[in-house]
Design a protein around this motif. Structure first.
Motif, short mmCIF file in Angstrom:
data_model
loop_
_atom_site.label_atom_id
_atom_site.label_comp_id
_atom_site.label_asym_id
_atom_site.label_seq_id
_atom_site.Cartn_x
_atom_site.Cartn_y
_atom_site.Cartn_z
N TYR A 111 18.59 -18.26 5.84
CA TYR A 111 17.52 -17.96 6.79
C TYR A 111 16.49 -16.96 6.26
O TYR A 111 16.79 -16.16 5.39
CB TYR A 111 18.13 -17.34 8.06
N ASN A 112 15.30 -16.97 6.90
CA ASN A 112 14.31 -15.90 6.73
C ASN A 112 14.37 -15.04 7.99
O ASN A 112 14.50 -15.58 9.10
CB ASN A 112 12.89 -16.47 6.64
N TYR A 113 14.24 -13.71 7.82
CA TYR A 113 14.39 -12.80 8.97
C TYR A 113 13.17 -11.91 9.17
O TYR A 113 12.51 -11.52 8.21
CB TYR A 113 15.57 -11.86 8.74
N SER A 114 12.97 -11.50 10.44
CA SER A 114 12.00 -10.44 10.74
C SER A 114 12.77 -9.12 10.83
O SER A 114 13.99 -9.10 10.70
CB SER A 114 11.32 -10.72 12.09
N SER A 115 12.05 -8.03 11.13
CA SER A 115 12.73 -6.78 11.48
C SER A 115 13.31 -6.93 12.89
O SER A 115 12.86 -7.80 13.65
CB SER A 115 11.72 -5.62 11.47
N PRO A 116 14.26 -6.06 13.26
CA PRO A 116 14.85 -6.17 14.62
C PRO A 116 13.82 -5.87 15.71
O PRO A 116 12.98 -4.98 15.56
CB PRO A 116 15.94 -5.09 14.61
N LEU A 117 13.94 -6.60 16.80
CA LEU A 117 13.01 -6.42 17.93
C LEU A 117 13.25 -5.12 18.68
O LEU A 117 12.50 -4.79 19.60
CB LEU A 117 13.13 -7.61 18.90
N CYS A 118 14.30 -4.39 18.32
CA CYS A 118 14.46 -3.06 18.93
C CYS A 118 13.71 -2.02 18.09
O CYS A 118 13.72 -0.85 18.41
CB CYS A 118 15.94 -2.70 19.11
N GLU A 119 13.07 -2.47 16.98
CA GLU A 119 12.32 -1.54 16.13
C GLU A 119 10.84 -1.89 16.00
O GLU A 119 10.01 -1.02 15.77
CB GLU A 119 12.93 -1.52 14.72
N VAL A 120 10.51 -3.18 16.12
CA VAL A 120 9.10 -3.59 15.98
C VAL A 120 8.71 -4.48 17.15
O VAL A 120 9.58 -4.97 17.89
CB VAL A 120 8.85 -4.37 14.65
N SER A 121 7.41 -4.70 17.31
CA SER A 121 6.97 -5.56 18.42
C SER A 121 7.22 -7.03 18.09
O SER A 121 7.33 -7.41 16.91
CB SER A 121 5.47 -5.36 18.68
N ALA A 122 7.27 -7.85 19.13
CA ALA A 122 7.48 -9.30 18.93
C ALA A 122 6.33 -9.88 18.12
O ALA A 122 6.53 -10.73 17.24
CB ALA A 122 7.58 -9.99 20.28
N ASP A 123 5.12 -9.42 18.38
CA ASP A 123 3.94 -9.91 17.66
C ASP A 123 4.09 -9.66 16.16
O ASP A 123 3.92 -10.56 15.33
CB ASP A 123 2.70 -9.17 18.22
N PHE A 124 4.47 -8.43 15.81
CA PHE A 124 4.65 -8.06 14.40
C PHE A 124 5.80 -8.86 13.78
O PHE A 124 5.68 -9.38 12.66
CB PHE A 124 4.93 -6.55 14.32
N ALA A 125 6.89 -8.97 14.50
CA ALA A 125 8.09 -9.67 13.97
C ALA A 125 7.79 -11.15 13.70
O ALA A 125 8.23 -11.71 12.69
CB ALA A 125 9.25 -9.53 14.94
N LEU A 126 7.00 -11.78 14.58
CA LEU A 126 6.66 -13.20 14.37
C LEU A 126 5.81 -13.37 13.11
O LEU A 126 5.97 -14.33 12.37
CB LEU A 126 5.94 -13.77 15.59
N LYS A 127 4.93 -12.39 12.87
CA LYS A 127 4.11 -12.45 11.65
C LYS A 127 4.98 -12.29 10.42
O LYS A 127 4.73 -12.91 9.38
CB LYS A 127 3.03 -11.37 11.69
N GLN A 128 6.02 -11.47 10.51
CA GLN A 128 6.89 -11.26 9.34
C GLN A 128 7.57 -12.53 8.86
O GLN A 128 7.87 -12.68 7.70
CB GLN A 128 7.97 -10.22 9.69
N ILE A 129 7.88 -13.43 9.80
CA ILE A 129 8.54 -14.68 9.38
C ILE A 129 7.53 -15.83 9.26
O ILE A 129 7.91 -17.00 9.22
CB ILE A 129 9.71 -15.08 10.31
N ASN A 130 6.24 -15.46 9.24
CA ASN A 130 5.17 -16.47 9.14
C ASN A 130 5.30 -17.54 10.22
O ASN A 130 5.13 -18.73 9.97
CB ASN A 130 5.18 -17.17 7.77
N PHE A 131 5.67 -17.10 11.41
CA PHE A 131 5.84 -18.05 12.52
C PHE A 131 4.49 -18.62 12.90
O PHE A 131 3.54 -17.87 13.15
CB PHE A 131 6.49 -17.33 13.70
#
Ligand code: SF4
Length: 298
Positions: A265-285
């Motif tokens: 899998y590819n992962y984002s940072s945890p959602l308890c540390e970053v915003s959902a918007d930022f996390a989605l960008k991290q996985i190129n969603f």
């Protein structure tokens, strides 16, 4: 007459899948619930659960801002494992916090942990329960790994539990999930499915993420479908292409994950540390792509 242009939205329910734990009492060969992390799963921390749920609620608003075609009216949090009903105390915390946000709740389970103590609680708190049933045969279940130290999967016990839950909550939806693989593609599950009367029977071709030992060819998968053609009204067939891009998935550490190009899998940072918007960008969603092909997936 007003000049204001009216936009017509298709209203939908947004489904977010949260794998709350990797732990399971079964050991299926093709299990993909493996995140290989030594970090403590967040379901054990109320503050982290709350932080993740806050970001999950943000996803719906984020998508609504970006789309002029779909309005996600509500959110269904689909709890998945590992085995979802393994940590009951923690599960109760997730449920009560989810209610603060008005989430609908559904769960996927291997069906082995229903008992007289939890049946009422499950029936009253979930709108839908998906139960994984790959085989009715004891030896096949043993070979797949659908057994705990104490017991092999027993479909008759599952049927009994389903009927008891229906008595408590007649509105509770049941779905059956079946992974078609080398060991069950010639089996006939028709009688069982007709007794359960699920709203949907999701049939998956085995997705070889970590193990391809029980992988099957397309013609074997379609022979299983053909055997059950008379159940096509409730059957939903999912091949690997459908599965790799249609799901919004969070792992036990609160990270978005997607199937990678290679296995794993590819992962984002945890959602308890970053915003959902930022996390989605991290996985190129690809939010636009997701919205444009969105359909009810669970
Ligand atoms: S029941 Fe599900 S989570 Fe448990 S081992 Fe099997 S596939 Fe994995």
């Amino acid at each position: 007459m007003s000049n204001i242009e009216m936009t017509t939205y298709a209203t939908k329910e947004l489904v977010v899948n949260w794998h709350i734990t990797e732990a399971c009492n079964y050991k299926c060969d093709y299990c993909f619930a493996k995140w290989n992390s030594n970090t403590k799963e967040i379901l054990h921390s109320i503050s982290k659960i709350e932080a993740v749920l806050t970001q999950i609620e943000c996803i719906r608003h984020l998508f609504n801002t970006k789309s002029n075609k779909i309005l996600f009216e509500n959110l269904r949090l689909n709890l998945v494992g590992g085995e979802t009903f393994l940590y009951e105390k923690q599960l109760r915390n997730i449920i009560s916090l989810s209610k603060k946000y008005g989430f609908k709740l559904s769960a996927i389970t291997n069906g082995s942990l229903f008992n007289s103590d939890n049946i009422e609680f499950i029936a009253q708190n979930f709108s839908s329960i998906g139960i994984s049933v790959d085989s009715l045969n004891k030896d096949t279940n043993l070979m797949i790994g659908r057994s705990s130290k104490k017991k092999v999967f027993d479909y008759q016990e599952t049927l009994l539990a389903i009927n008891q839950m229906r008595e408590i909550n007649p509105n509770l939806d049941f779905k059956i999930n079946t992974v078609v693989n080398k060991l069950n593609f010639s089996e006939n599950l028709s009688d069982f499915i007709q007794q359960v009367k699920p709203r949907k029977w999701k049939v998956f071709k085995l997705l070889p993420i970590y193990s391809d030992k029980l992988e099957i060819q397309d013609h074997e998968f379609y022979s299983f479908i053909k055997t059950h053609a008379h159940l096509s009204e409730i059957m939903s067939i999912e091949n690997n292409d459908d599965m790799t891009e249609s799901y919004l998935m969070i792992d036990p550490l609160g990270r978005f994950f997607q199937n990678g190009i290679e296995r794993g899998y590819n992962y984002s940072s945890p959602l308890c540390e970053v915003s959902a918007d930022f996390a989605l960008k991290q996985i190129n969603f690809d939010t636009n792509k997701f919205i444009s092909r969105y359909k009810r997936i669970i």
